[in-house]
Design an enzyme around this catalytic site. Sequence first.
Site, PDB file in Angstrom:
ATOM      1  N   TRP A 296       0.864  -1.197   0.000  1.00  0.00           N
ATOM      2  CA  TRP A 296       0.000   0.000   0.000  1.00  0.00           C
ATOM      3  C   TRP A 296       0.892   1.236   0.000  1.00  0.00           C
ATOM      4  O   TRP A 296       2.103   1.126   0.218  1.00  0.00           O
ATOM      5  CB  TRP A 296      -0.950  -0.017   1.213  1.00  0.00           C
ATOM      6  CG  TRP A 296      -2.143   0.880   1.009  1.00  0.00           C
ATOM      7  CD1 TRP A 296      -2.355   2.101   1.584  1.00  0.00           C
ATOM      8  CD2 TRP A 296      -3.262   0.640   0.144  1.00  0.00           C
ATOM      9  NE1 TRP A 296      -3.545   2.633   1.130  1.00  0.00           N
ATOM     10  CE2 TRP A 296      -4.117   1.752   0.242  1.00  0.00           C
ATOM     11  CE3 TRP A 296      -3.618  -0.407  -0.707  1.00  0.00           C
ATOM     12  CZ2 TRP A 296      -5.312   1.858  -0.477  1.00  0.00           C
ATOM     13  CZ3 TRP A 296      -4.800  -0.310  -1.425  1.00  0.00           C
ATOM     14  CH2 TRP A 296      -5.640   0.815  -1.302  1.00  0.00           C
TER      15      TRP A 296
ATOM     16  N   ASP B 223       0.173  11.870   0.612  1.00  0.00           N
ATOM     17  CA  ASP B 223      -0.865  12.796   1.060  1.00  0.00           C
ATOM     18  C   ASP B 223      -2.181  12.064   1.385  1.00  0.00           C
ATOM     19  O   ASP B 223      -2.218  10.834   1.419  1.00  0.00           O
ATOM     20  CB  ASP B 223      -1.075  13.904   0.014  1.00  0.00           C
ATOM     21  CG  ASP B 223      -1.640  13.386  -1.303  1.00  0.00           C
ATOM     22  OD1 ASP B 223      -1.939  12.179  -1.421  1.00  0.00           O
ATOM     23  OD2 ASP B 223      -1.790  14.202  -2.238  1.00  0.00           O
TER      24      ASP B 223
ATOM     25  N   GLU C 125      -2.944   9.463  -0.957  1.00  0.00           N
ATOM     26  CA  GLU C 125      -1.946   8.405  -1.047  1.00  0.00           C
ATOM     27  C   GLU C 125      -1.084   8.590  -2.299  1.00  0.00           C
ATOM     28  O   GLU C 125      -0.803   7.641  -3.030  1.00  0.00           O
ATOM     29  CB  GLU C 125      -2.661   7.044  -1.003  1.00  0.00           C
ATOM     30  CG  GLU C 125      -3.880   7.121  -0.064  1.00  0.00           C
ATOM     31  CD  GLU C 125      -4.388   5.839   0.514  1.00  0.00           C
ATOM     32  OE1 GLU C 125      -4.939   5.065  -0.253  1.00  0.00           O
ATOM     33  OE2 GLU C 125      -4.245   5.633   1.733  1.00  0.00           O
TER      34      GLU C 125
ATOM     35  N   GLU D 207     -18.074   6.936  -2.896  1.00  0.00           N
ATOM     36  CA  GLU D 207     -16.864   7.735  -2.664  1.00  0.00           C
ATOM     37  C   GLU D 207     -16.866   8.948  -3.585  1.00  0.00           C
ATOM     38  O   GLU D 207     -16.627  10.075  -3.173  1.00  0.00           O
ATOM     39  CB  GLU D 207     -15.645   6.853  -2.942  1.00  0.00           C
ATOM     40  CG  GLU D 207     -14.306   7.527  -2.740  1.00  0.00           C
ATOM     41  CD  GLU D 207     -13.160   6.550  -2.977  1.00  0.00           C
ATOM     42  OE1 GLU D 207     -13.064   6.001  -4.108  1.00  0.00           O
ATOM     43  OE2 GLU D 207     -12.354   6.337  -2.061  1.00  0.00           O
TER      44      GLU D 207
HETATM   45  C1  BGC Z   1      -8.340   7.610  -0.650  1.00  0.00           C
HETATM   46  C2  BGC Z   1      -7.933   7.809   0.795  1.00  0.00           C
HETATM   47  C3  BGC Z   1      -8.852   7.037   1.719  1.00  0.00           C
HETATM   48  C4  BGC Z   1      -8.988   5.589   1.286  1.00  0.00           C
HETATM   49  C5  BGC Z   1     -10.061   4.855   2.068  1.00  0.00           C
HETATM   50  C6  BGC Z   1      -8.382   6.114  -0.939  1.00  0.00           C
HETATM   51  O1  BGC Z   1      -8.741   5.917  -2.269  1.00  0.00           O
HETATM   52  O2  BGC Z   1      -7.390   8.219  -1.497  1.00  0.00           O
HETATM   53  O3  BGC Z   1      -8.027   9.158   1.129  1.00  0.00           O
HETATM   54  O4  BGC Z   1      -8.343   7.108   3.019  1.00  0.00           O
HETATM   55  O5  BGC Z   1      -9.337   5.537  -0.072  1.00  0.00           O
HETATM   56  O6  BGC Z   1     -11.284   5.520   2.008  1.00  0.00           O
END
Ligand code: BGC
Length: 368
Positions: free
Chosen positions: A115, A165, A168, A321
């Site tokens: 990850w 960040d 990610e 999301e």
């Molecule tokens: C996002 C992160 C988030 C994670 C779990 C990722 O795709 O970039 O900000 O913490 O998903 O929701």
Amino acid sequence: MPQDFATRTDAVVAHSLDVIVSSQHESGAFPAALNYAVYDYCWFRDGSFIADSISRFGRIDNANRFHQWCAAIIDSRSTQITDLTRRGLSGEPIPGDEMLPTRYTLTGANGTEDWWDYQLDGYGTWLWALNEHLQRHKLSPEPYRAAIDLMVGYLAAFGDHPCFDWWEEHQNQRHISTLAAISGGLGAAAAMTSGLASDTAAAASMRLSDLALTSTAATGHLTKWIGTDAVDGSLIAASVPFGLVKPGDTTAEATYDKIITTIVNEGVYRYRGDTFYGGGEWINLTAWLGWYEVSTGRIDLAEKRRAWITEHATPSGDLPEQVSTRMQHPSRLEEWQHRWGPVATPLLWSHAMFLTLNNAIKNAQGQQ
Ligand code: BGC
């Protein structure tokens, strides 16, 4: 607001609370999403905002259980954290994969898949959310003392180092939203402790906040990282809740204006050029923008953000999301669908920020 719309909003609010509470693992952890294997982990970042949202709803026990889960993870790694902190303070370069991960299995183990794992903001966010919860419900920080002290040392030592960040990405940059979360978290830690520990946390918080504010020198607004003029949707959090810049002050407003003109359609994009699932509009960031708008007296705009989110809930009230109707790069949608499946739905962080926005609107309208 027409009555049927108000009813639908209330239904999505009730469903949001239900999704969050019913998916909390017996350990206290919150999975990032349901029905989405890659997110069957608990992130300190997502989890802290989720716990904060239900703490606002008086779900004290659920929030306590999350915070205890976090503290247990930190306490059980005290040797590793103390050692890392010591090495960091001595100036030794430490590879990212030796640092604390950004997400854990629901039972608190490190994940085994690769990850983008070195991220610091979640630990700062946890300190912030813990302090809010304890103050809100007049609870003692005593059970968390060891974990708070470990985190103060760790974040004071590494807070100004580059890391991935919120999204990610860009591990070689120093991200303003990350610095804001760490600085806000250390400020919260100063309030939860006393004496030397509190002084150390307060001094580190100030140092990191000064560093983050250097990003405004060229443009007058906060930037995605130090040395660019681009913005990122997560910068709203630097104002609400982390208080790096006060909602409504010149820098906060310049950042808000730049976000509105470059990355807001009706919903908010993460940043210009995002290609993840084609780069759609994010529910959590749209709620965040509304939260900022409430805190600067723009209640009508905040209601518009809430309405947009409600419109994009599934018939059962689940929130995704991101919304894929106006992607920045539609040709990039399929590769992610193929890799990880459809957009994560329900995403608990989306539900949490919706609850927080709704709560802010209601408080501002004196309805609670
Ligand atoms: C996002 C992160 C988030 C994670 C779990 C990722 O795709 O970039 O900000 O913490 O998903 O929701």
